[in-house]
Design a protein around this motif. Structure first.
Motif, PDB file in Angstrom:
ATOM      1  N   ARG A 133      -3.510  14.576   9.010  1.00 29.50           N
ATOM      2  CA  ARG A 133      -4.705  13.806   9.357  1.00 29.50           C
ATOM      3  C   ARG A 133      -4.804  12.523   8.523  1.00 29.50           C
ATOM      4  O   ARG A 133      -5.286  11.511   9.006  1.00 29.50           O
ATOM      5  CB  ARG A 133      -5.952  14.672   9.186  1.00 29.50           C
ATOM      6  CG  ARG A 133      -5.985  15.765  10.249  1.00 29.50           C
ATOM      7  CD  ARG A 133      -7.349  16.277  10.502  1.00 29.50           C
ATOM      8  NE  ARG A 133      -7.820  17.099   9.396  1.00 29.50           N
ATOM      9  CZ  ARG A 133      -8.988  17.717   9.384  1.00 29.50           C
ATOM     10  NH1 ARG A 133      -9.807  17.594  10.401  1.00 29.50           N
ATOM     11  NH2 ARG A 133      -9.350  18.462   8.380  1.00 29.50           N
ATOM     12  N   GLU A 134      -4.324  12.604   7.265  1.00 32.02           N
ATOM     13  CA  GLU A 134      -4.301  11.379   6.437  1.00 32.02           C
ATOM     14  C   GLU A 134      -3.344  10.352   7.026  1.00 32.02           C
ATOM     15  O   GLU A 134      -3.603   9.148   6.997  1.00 32.02           O
ATOM     16  CB  GLU A 134      -3.863  11.705   5.015  1.00 32.02           C
ATOM     17  CG  GLU A 134      -4.976  12.280   4.173  1.00 32.02           C
ATOM     18  CD  GLU A 134      -4.463  12.707   2.818  1.00 32.02           C
ATOM     19  OE1 GLU A 134      -3.745  11.923   2.188  1.00 32.02           O
ATOM     20  OE2 GLU A 134      -4.757  13.848   2.424  1.00 32.02           O
ATOM     21  N   PRO A 177      -1.460   8.306  15.755  1.00 30.95           N
ATOM     22  CA  PRO A 177      -2.724   8.428  15.015  1.00 30.95           C
ATOM     23  C   PRO A 177      -3.714   9.372  15.680  1.00 30.95           C
ATOM     24  O   PRO A 177      -4.306  10.232  15.013  1.00 30.95           O
ATOM     25  CB  PRO A 177      -3.245   6.987  14.980  1.00 30.95           C
ATOM     26  CG  PRO A 177      -2.034   6.142  15.077  1.00 30.95           C
ATOM     27  CD  PRO A 177      -1.068   6.905  15.920  1.00 30.95           C
ATOM     28  N   TRP A 226       0.809  -1.220   0.000  1.00 31.37           N
ATOM     29  CA  TRP A 226       0.000   0.000   0.000  1.00 31.37           C
ATOM     30  C   TRP A 226       0.845   1.275   0.000  1.00 31.37           C
ATOM     31  O   TRP A 226       0.461   2.290  -0.602  1.00 31.37           O
ATOM     32  CB  TRP A 226      -0.971   0.012   1.190  1.00 31.37           C
ATOM     33  CG  TRP A 226      -0.313   0.215   2.538  1.00 31.37           C
ATOM     34  CD1 TRP A 226       0.044  -0.753   3.416  1.00 31.37           C
ATOM     35  CD2 TRP A 226       0.064   1.455   3.143  1.00 31.37           C
ATOM     36  NE1 TRP A 226       0.627  -0.204   4.522  1.00 31.37           N
ATOM     37  CE2 TRP A 226       0.658   1.158   4.386  1.00 31.37           C
ATOM     38  CE3 TRP A 226      -0.021   2.791   2.757  1.00 31.37           C
ATOM     39  CZ2 TRP A 226       1.146   2.140   5.234  1.00 31.37           C
ATOM     40  CZ3 TRP A 226       0.482   3.774   3.598  1.00 31.37           C
ATOM     41  CH2 TRP A 226       1.052   3.437   4.826  1.00 31.37           C
ATOM     42  N   LEU A 283      -4.964  12.728  13.903  1.00 30.78           N
ATOM     43  CA  LEU A 283      -6.363  12.893  13.495  1.00 30.78           C
ATOM     44  C   LEU A 283      -6.975  14.147  14.109  1.00 30.78           C
ATOM     45  O   LEU A 283      -7.868  14.755  13.534  1.00 30.78           O
ATOM     46  CB  LEU A 283      -7.182  11.661  13.922  1.00 30.78           C
ATOM     47  CG  LEU A 283      -6.943  10.390  13.095  1.00 30.78           C
ATOM     48  CD1 LEU A 283      -7.550   9.179  13.772  1.00 30.78           C
ATOM     49  CD2 LEU A 283      -7.498  10.540  11.688  1.00 30.78           C
ATOM     50  N   LEU A 299       0.310   4.219  -2.543  1.00 30.01           N
ATOM     51  CA  LEU A 299      -0.083   5.551  -2.085  1.00 30.01           C
ATOM     52  C   LEU A 299       0.975   6.598  -2.461  1.00 30.01           C
ATOM     53  O   LEU A 299       0.638   7.751  -2.777  1.00 30.01           O
ATOM     54  CB  LEU A 299      -0.317   5.546  -0.569  1.00 30.01           C
ATOM     55  CG  LEU A 299      -1.125   6.719  -0.033  1.00 30.01           C
ATOM     56  CD1 LEU A 299      -2.506   6.776  -0.664  1.00 30.01           C
ATOM     57  CD2 LEU A 299      -1.248   6.650   1.486  1.00 30.01           C
ATOM     58  N   LYS A 322      -0.659  16.658   5.263  1.00 26.88           N
ATOM     59  CA  LYS A 322      -1.377  15.383   5.273  1.00 26.88           C
ATOM     60  C   LYS A 322      -1.357  14.723   6.652  1.00 26.88           C
ATOM     61  O   LYS A 322      -1.485  13.502   6.753  1.00 26.88           O
ATOM     62  CB  LYS A 322      -0.760  14.436   4.240  1.00 26.88           C
ATOM     63  CG  LYS A 322      -0.937  14.917   2.803  1.00 26.88           C
ATOM     64  CD  LYS A 322      -0.328  13.976   1.816  1.00 26.88           C
ATOM     65  CE  LYS A 322      -0.448  14.510   0.414  1.00 26.88           C
ATOM     66  NZ  LYS A 322      -1.817  14.649  -0.086  1.00 26.88           N
ATOM     67  N   LEU A 348      -5.046   8.801   9.765  1.00 27.45           N
ATOM     68  CA  LEU A 348      -6.029   7.828   9.250  1.00 27.45           C
ATOM     69  C   LEU A 348      -5.334   6.507   8.910  1.00 27.45           C
ATOM     70  O   LEU A 348      -5.852   5.422   9.219  1.00 27.45           O
ATOM     71  CB  LEU A 348      -6.717   8.383   8.001  1.00 27.45           C
ATOM     72  CG  LEU A 348      -7.504   7.329   7.235  1.00 27.45           C
ATOM     73  CD1 LEU A 348      -8.822   7.039   7.920  1.00 27.45           C
ATOM     74  CD2 LEU A 348      -7.726   7.726   5.795  1.00 27.45           C
ATOM     75  N   LEU A 349      -4.166   6.618   8.241  1.00 25.76           N
ATOM     76  CA  LEU A 349      -3.443   5.393   7.865  1.00 25.76           C
ATOM     77  C   LEU A 349      -3.136   4.568   9.112  1.00 25.76           C
ATOM     78  O   LEU A 349      -3.281   3.342   9.117  1.00 25.76           O
ATOM     79  CB  LEU A 349      -2.146   5.744   7.122  1.00 25.76           C
ATOM     80  CG  LEU A 349      -2.338   6.421   5.756  1.00 25.76           C
ATOM     81  CD1 LEU A 349      -1.001   6.900   5.206  1.00 25.76           C
ATOM     82  CD2 LEU A 349      -2.990   5.465   4.764  1.00 25.76           C
ATOM     83  N   GLY A 350      -2.724   5.270  10.178  1.00 31.05           N
ATOM     84  CA  GLY A 350      -2.470   4.577  11.445  1.00 31.05           C
ATOM     85  C   GLY A 350      -3.738   3.919  11.965  1.00 31.05           C
ATOM     86  O   GLY A 350      -3.726   2.777  12.412  1.00 31.05           O
ATOM     87  N   ALA A 351      -4.861   4.651  11.856  1.00 29.46           N
ATOM     88  CA  ALA A 351      -6.142   4.103  12.331  1.00 29.46           C
ATOM     89  C   ALA A 351      -6.573   2.900  11.501  1.00 29.46           C
ATOM     90  O   ALA A 351      -7.227   1.985  12.000  1.00 29.46           O
ATOM     91  CB  ALA A 351      -7.211   5.186  12.274  1.00 29.46           C
ATOM     92  N   LEU A 352      -6.199   2.902  10.223  1.00 26.73           N
ATOM     93  CA  LEU A 352      -6.553   1.770   9.363  1.00 26.73           C
ATOM     94  C   LEU A 352      -5.656   0.555   9.617  1.00 26.73           C
ATOM     95  O   LEU A 352      -5.909  -0.524   9.089  1.00 26.73           O
ATOM     96  CB  LEU A 352      -6.450   2.167   7.885  1.00 26.73           C
ATOM     97  CG  LEU A 352      -7.538   3.094   7.333  1.00 26.73           C
ATOM     98  CD1 LEU A 352      -7.246   3.429   5.878  1.00 26.73           C
ATOM     99  CD2 LEU A 352      -8.910   2.470   7.454  1.00 26.73           C
ATOM    100  N   GLY A 353      -4.586   0.763  10.378  1.00 24.70           N
ATOM    101  CA  GLY A 353      -3.731  -0.368  10.728  1.00 24.70           C
ATOM    102  C   GLY A 353      -2.316  -0.281  10.182  1.00 24.70           C
ATOM    103  O   GLY A 353      -1.557  -1.250  10.273  1.00 24.70           O
ATOM    104  N   ALA A 354      -1.953   0.884   9.584  1.00 22.36           N
ATOM    105  CA  ALA A 354      -0.596   1.015   9.041  1.00 22.36           C
ATOM    106  C   ALA A 354       0.417   1.075  10.178  1.00 22.36           C
ATOM    107  O   ALA A 354       0.183   1.728  11.195  1.00 22.36           O
ATOM    108  CB  ALA A 354      -0.505   2.280   8.201  1.00 22.36           C
TER     109      ALA A 354
END
Lengths: 217, 410
Positions: free
Chosen positions: B296-297, B403, B3, B407, B7, B294, B300-306
């Motif tokens: 907050r993005e 994260p 990913w 965020l 990205l 970026k 988000l990536l951290g929140a998605l599991g990155a």
């Protein structure tokens, strides 16, 4: 709760504000079973988002334990175990709606045909089949939130955490998004923890909790 | 595709576009790489032209006598018996005084064996008329073009040559007369030094000028195609008597000059590498701004599991892609400019009416270019490495973001 999807015990969190230490959560206990929907309401600043961040493993508690599916919560399990919907959508602006949904799958492994098919199915399920190739900037607030819902469900999570998902939407769109969330979670037997101000939305969940003085009641 | 690579591409080229910050970052690397390729190729061209000039006028190996070679035929036989040697020819070479039309000059007189010189040195194609050297007799000389101009002589004119032997005669109160030669051809090699100060005559004429009898100063050797001249040099030095002869490859003969040329090239490379380093700072600042924009993005990536490591890789990949793209375009631009370099240089010289100055200063009539694979590889690797390095600080800062805090950021 035995076999709980989510089990939090004695979770505490405090912040330093100048000379003062503010205790936001003072030992929160919460257990959510498979397919169960729970709402958490509370006044502004009561610590709802803080609690949700702790439940999602995005922040570390000062004390207490957290388990996902009976096992200790760990960051590397997050992508496959739970989905999160935020108030501010947080879509990646450079990629289209479908790619945003697929992004959740990319965090687990390189997506194949099955993942692409599921992403398309989810986009269609949230009513955006015609808008799949649109960039977030080309979508309305409600549409963006629906993409965020589809993304949260992409990896077939056991648990969905929604933090004020209607906070940036008008009433009509908010209603639609909440109905969508509840409907999808019911269909897929996904446990839902919904943080909201809205009493009506909270009433639609199976269990309503209130966060007051750092504890759930 | 992981990913973070996906990205990285999407953030640099969203929907196939070339955003401003990407374009500026790529442009910096492109300019640095293009300039590096142009300069190293031109410097390499000087070295290559020097080699061509030496090899085509003297062969790859020069067997020099310690004083004189009194029996060149015997040495020639020994040389040609060595495997790898294609041909050999004796020579006499020294400075003479020349006068014509009342104008003096002090060129190098090269006496060569007319019957064998063409088998070692490919000189006939540089003479006007062609083949003038092959038809040379003991009273004729071929004069380099600029020398002919400065003396004011043309084919058919006569020149007077004074050798140190005549001065020796003068010391002994002997009457001396300069040796008169007829100009039978002009030589144009394309190198200022050779074109301005060389005379070719027969070996016998040169031996007479210096009173050498049958002795020579050395022997030029041509090696067979594909044979390493250094190996042949080693064999020659092992075979020939060390007291009277020593074989040198063209690189050894011109070692000091080549060393200076290489030093100049290395210094140029490292100075010009700073363009790439400055471009890397531009890449770094662009990516640092991107981390801030970026935030907050990234949350988000951290929140998605990155994992933080993968977030860092995403920014390193962006720096790498910028380096790779800039380098690829830079290589194209560099070779494009090299292809039209002479049109550009002559155009500028014409505009400033400085064509002659250019020739005198640069030694060559055209701007040479020769790109060594090693130089190209070094440029490409250095540019991509430095660019990727520029991504480390933004990558580190992005990976450090928590994260929740990311965020929450405004």
């Amino acid at each position: 709760m035995s076999g709980a999807v989510l089990a939090a015990q004695g979770m505490r969190k405090s912040y330093q504000s100048g000379d003062r230490r503010i205790e936001v959560l003072r030992g929160v206990d919460l257990a959510v079973g498979a397919g169960e929907s729970v709402s958490i309401r509370g006044e502004s600043g009561s610590g709802k988002s803080t609690l949700l961040n702790l439940l999602a493993g995005l922040d570390a508690p000062d004390g207490g334990t957290l388990a996902w599916g009976g096992e200790p919560a760990q960051a590397n399990r997050r992508a496959g175990f739970l989905g999160i919907v935020f108030q501010s959508f947080y879509l990646i602006p450079e990629i289209d709606a479908l790619a945003n949904v697929l992004m959740a799958a990319r965090m687990v492994k390189a997506p194949g045909a099955a993942e692409r098919a599921r992403a398309k199915e989810l986009i269609a399920r949230v009513g955006l089949a015609e808008r799949a190739t649109h960039l977030p900037a080309q979508l309305s607030g409600g549409e963006r939130q629906r993409v965020a819902v589809a993304r949260a469900l992409m990896n077939s999570p056991k648990l969905l955490l929604a933090d004020e998902p209607t906070g940036n939407l008008d009433e009509h769109t908010g209603d639609a998004v909440v109905e969508l969330l509840l409907g999808l979670c019911r269909e897929t037997q996904t446990a839902l923890v919904l943080v909201t101000h809205n009493t009506a939305y909270a009433a639609k969940t199976g269990r309503q909790l209130f966060l007051r003085d750092g504890a759930l009641s | 595709m992981p990913w973070y690579i996906y990205l990285a591409f999407k953030q640099l080229f969203p929907s196939g576009r070339f955003p401003f910050f990407t374009a500026i970052s790529v442009l910096g690397v492109t300019l640095g790489v293009a300039v590096l390729i142009i300069v190293t190729s031109v410097m390499g061209g000087f070295g290559y032209e020097i080699r061509r000039m030496i090899v085509e006028t003297e062969g790859e190996i020069d067997v020099k006598a310690t004083g004189y070679l009194s029996d060149p035929k015997d040495v020639l036989a020994q040389i040609t018996a060595i495997p790898g040697v294609a041909a050999a020819t004796p020579y006499v070479k020294s400075v003479v005084g020349v006068q014509a039309n009342g104008r003096p000059a002090y060129p190098i007189f090269r006496g060569v064996e007319v019957s064998t010189i063409e088998s070692v040195a490919n000189l006939s194609r540089f003479t006007n008329p062609r083949g003038a050297l092959a038809n040379l007799d003991d009273d004729g000389v071929v004069v380099s073009s600029q020398l002919a101009t400065s003396l004011g002589v043309r084919v058919g004119d006569k020149i007077e040559v004074y050798s140190p032997l005549l001065i020796e005669k003068l010391k002994n109160d002997e009457v001396f007369f300069p040796r008169e030669f007829r100009v039978v051809g002009e030589l144009y090699i394309g190198h200022q030094q050779l074109d301005s100060s060389t005379i070719y005559g027969t070996l016998r004429a040169a031996q007479e000028l210096y009173g050498l009898g049958r002795s020579v100063h050395g022997i030029y050797v041509r090696v067979k195609p594909g044979i390493d001249e250094h190996g042949v040099v080693a064999q020659l030095n092992a075979t020939l008597p060390r007291a009277t002869t020593r074989a040198y490859s063209w690189m050894e003969s011109w070692a000091d000059f080549l060393w200076v040329l290489n030093l100049e090239k290395s210094i140029n490379f490292f100075l010009l590498l700073f363009i790439v380093i400055i471009a890397a700072f531009s890449v770094m600042s662009s990516l640092l701004i991107s981390v801030v924009r970026k935030t907050r993005e990234i949350g988000l990536l951290g929140a998605l599991g990155a994992r933080p490591r993968d977030v860092a890789l995403c920014f390193c990949a962006q720096a790498f892609i910028i380096g790779l793209t800039g380098t690829a375009i830079g290589v194209g631009v560099g070779f494009g400019v090299l292809a039209i370099r002479n049109d550009l240089v002559h155009g500028i010289a014409r505009l400033m009416q400085r064509q002659d100055t250019l020739r005198q200063f640069y030694q060559f009539s055209d701007l040479p270019s020769h790109t060594l694979t090693s130089d190209l590889v070094l440029t490409v690797v250095a540019a991509i490495f430095v660019s990727t390095l520029a991504g480390l600080l933004p990558a580190w800062r992005a990976a450090r973001l928590k994260p929740v805090e990311a965020l929450r950021s405004e």
